[in-house]
Design an enzyme around this catalytic site. Structure first.
Site, mmCIF file in Angstrom:
data_model
loop_
_atom_site.group_PDB
_atom_site.id
_atom_site.type_symbol
_atom_site.label_atom_id
_atom_site.label_comp_id
_atom_site.label_asym_id
_atom_site.label_seq_id
_atom_site.Cartn_x
_atom_site.Cartn_y
_atom_site.Cartn_z
ATOM 1 N N ASP A 27 0.869 -1.119 0.074
ATOM 2 C CA ASP A 27 0.033 -0.183 -0.121
ATOM 3 C C ASP A 27 0.909 1.451 -0.038
ATOM 4 O O ASP A 27 2.186 1.140 0.350
ATOM 5 C CB ASP A 27 -0.724 -0.263 1.085
ATOM 6 C CG ASP A 27 -1.488 1.045 1.721
ATOM 7 O OD1 ASP A 27 -2.369 1.384 0.683
ATOM 8 O OD2 ASP A 27 -1.667 1.385 2.746
ATOM 9 N N ASP A 67 -0.083 5.179 1.119
ATOM 10 C CA ASP A 67 0.070 6.069 2.380
ATOM 11 C C ASP A 67 -0.281 5.042 3.686
ATOM 12 O O ASP A 67 -1.053 4.136 3.707
ATOM 13 C CB ASP A 67 -1.568 6.852 2.169
ATOM 14 C CG ASP A 67 -1.538 7.858 0.764
ATOM 15 O OD1 ASP A 67 -0.964 8.957 1.369
ATOM 16 O OD2 ASP A 67 -1.652 7.456 -0.074
ATOM 17 N N ASP A 89 -2.125 -0.523 5.841
ATOM 18 C CA ASP A 89 -2.479 -0.187 6.968
ATOM 19 C C ASP A 89 -3.975 0.106 6.895
ATOM 20 O O ASP A 89 -4.194 0.906 8.219
ATOM 21 C CB ASP A 89 -1.493 1.251 7.040
ATOM 22 C CG ASP A 89 -2.128 2.349 6.458
ATOM 23 O OD1 ASP A 89 -2.507 2.392 5.110
ATOM 24 O OD2 ASP A 89 -2.494 3.650 7.080
HETATM 25 O O1 LIG Z 1 -4.360 2.818 -0.394
HETATM 26 P P1 LIG Z 1 -3.484 3.848 -0.249
HETATM 27 O O2 LIG Z 1 -2.314 4.049 -1.084
HETATM 28 O O3 LIG Z 1 -3.201 3.928 1.385
HETATM 29 O O4 LIG Z 1 -4.427 4.958 -0.352
HETATM 30 C C1 LIG Z 1 -5.451 5.452 0.454
HETATM 31 C C2 LIG Z 1 -5.861 6.812 0.599
HETATM 32 O O5 LIG Z 1 -4.496 7.430 0.844
HETATM 33 C C3 LIG Z 1 -4.722 8.879 0.661
HETATM 34 O O6 LIG Z 1 -5.420 9.391 1.935
HETATM 35 C C4 LIG Z 1 -4.889 8.964 2.962
HETATM 36 O O7 LIG Z 1 -3.626 9.581 3.277
HETATM 37 C C5 LIG Z 1 -3.470 10.974 3.311
HETATM 38 C C6 LIG Z 1 -2.019 11.505 3.143
HETATM 39 O O8 LIG Z 1 -1.554 11.013 4.162
HETATM 40 C C7 LIG Z 1 -4.324 11.626 4.458
HETATM 41 O O9 LIG Z 1 -4.317 12.902 4.444
HETATM 42 C C8 LIG Z 1 -5.815 11.020 4.379
HETATM 43 O O10 LIG Z 1 -6.539 11.365 5.490
HETATM 44 C C9 LIG Z 1 -5.681 9.541 4.110
HETATM 45 O O11 LIG Z 1 -7.150 8.793 4.100
HETATM 46 C C10 LIG Z 1 -5.162 9.393 -0.506
HETATM 47 O O12 LIG Z 1 -5.407 10.788 -0.599
HETATM 48 C C11 LIG Z 1 -6.477 8.656 -1.026
HETATM 49 O O13 LIG Z 1 -6.990 8.944 -2.269
HETATM 50 C C12 LIG Z 1 -6.424 7.151 -0.866
HETATM 51 O O14 LIG Z 1 -7.307 6.510 -1.347
#
Ligand SMILES: O=P(O)(O)OC[C@H]1O[C@H](O[C@H]2O[C@H](CO)[C@@H](O)[C@H](O)[C@H]2O)[C@H](O)[C@@H](O)[C@@H]1O
Length: 277
Positions: A38, A40, A221
């Site tokens: 993953d 983020d 995560d």
């Molecule tokens: O599947 P991932 O790669 O983990 O993506 C999941 C989402 O990640 C991002 O949002 C998340 O991270 C941001 C930056 O740290 C944070 O501000 C936010 O609150 C989190 O939900 C991304 O912007 C999304 O599009 C993804 O779906």
């Protein structure tokens, strides 16, 4: 069970899981890993502004070295082009929009979940959300090719319910779309039976990784990573980074992004010592 998502997966409290760092050689048991990650919260810490979730050069080097010795894919909720730009490595595979949009070396590009028909609904929902949420302080409507994330991390506490309610109403207007959870986001996704776990299975098939000596490892995560953990239970290893609000189908844990990097380094060294690499 090969190639079938596992809907009967065991669930655990993340804090009770053993560390994936305890004995990496024993964990992979002489097999060759295929690593799915993953973005983020796994390769980059969670921050307030999604545009500032930048991966360190050290993590990039770690991934580059790992990809020299085994298959590596980033499986993200982000837009595929966006996550490619953040990672900047051309020997990796990328699955964006929760697996609906996949690319890889040698100009590989495919959209295996069949979500094209949901694009007009996503376009319309995007316009409505921008309009209805334009006055809410701190809200962010993030459009991906095959999803929209409505971010409320920076929204004042007393307005969060309004954001969630508006988002639910917009989803209800579009039968082509469904709701998806995430860390301080509510997502609009194509209303299809496709997710990160299915994208992992698709990649394994495509890359000829369904072999007895290959061990798929998925590290994530968030709640959307649970589909991949559940899918791999019994045929691979799920590693939960930190925790989220629910029980997990992962069977190992890592504390944070720093531990992910230490684990990936250890994995690279362990693979290099194995005779078949
Ligand atoms: O599947 P991932 O790669 O983990 O993506 C999941 C989402 O990640 C991002 O949002 C998340 O991270 C941001 C930056 O740290 C944070 O501000 C936010 O609150 C989190 O939900 C991304 O912007 C999304 O599009 C993804 O779906």
């Amino acid at each position: 069970m090969k190639n079938q998502p596992n809907s009967f997966a065991q669930r655990y409290e993340a804090k009770d899981l053993p560390s994936a760092l305890a004995d990496v050689a024993k964990l992979i048991n002489g097999k060759k890993p295929a690593v799915f990650l993953d973005y983020d919260g796994c390769l980059s810490p969670i921050v307030k502004d999604p545009d500032k979730a930048v991966m360190t050069e050290e993590m990039r080097d770690t991934l580059r070295r790992l990809a020299d010795v085994c298959s590596v894919a980033v499986v993200s909720g982000r837009d595929r082009a966006n996550v490619e730009k953040l990672v900047q490595l051309d020997n990796l595979y990328y699955a964006g929009s929760h697996g609906f949009d996949i690319s890889g070396p040698n100009n590989m590009h495919t959209e295996p979940g069949g979500a094209k028909e949901a694009i007009p609904a996503l376009d319309k929902a995007n316009i409505t959300l921008d309009e209805r949420l334009k006055d809410v302080e701190g809200v962010l409507v993030e459009r991906k090719r095959y999803a929209i994330a409505v971010h409320y991390r920076n929204v004042p506490e007393d307005q969060v319910n309004r954001v969630l309610q508006v988002t639910e109403e917009v989803i209800a207007q579009h039968p082509e779309l469904k709701k998806g959870p995430g860390k301080k986001i509510m997502e609009l996704k194509p209303n299809l039976d496709w997710h990160k776990g299915k994208a992992v299975l698709w990649l394994m098939e495509e890359l000829d990784l369904n072999q007895p000596d290959i061990l798929p490892i998925y590290i994530g995560d968030d709640i959307t990573d649970e589909d991949a953990f559940a899918t791999l239970q019994g045929q691979g290893i799920g590693v939960m980074v930190g925790e989220h609000d629910e029980q997990t189908a992962a069977e190992y844990r890592l504390e944070d992004v720093d531990e992910v990097q230490v684990f990936l380094e250890a994995l690279t060294q362990t693979i290099k010592k194995q005779p078949h690499v």
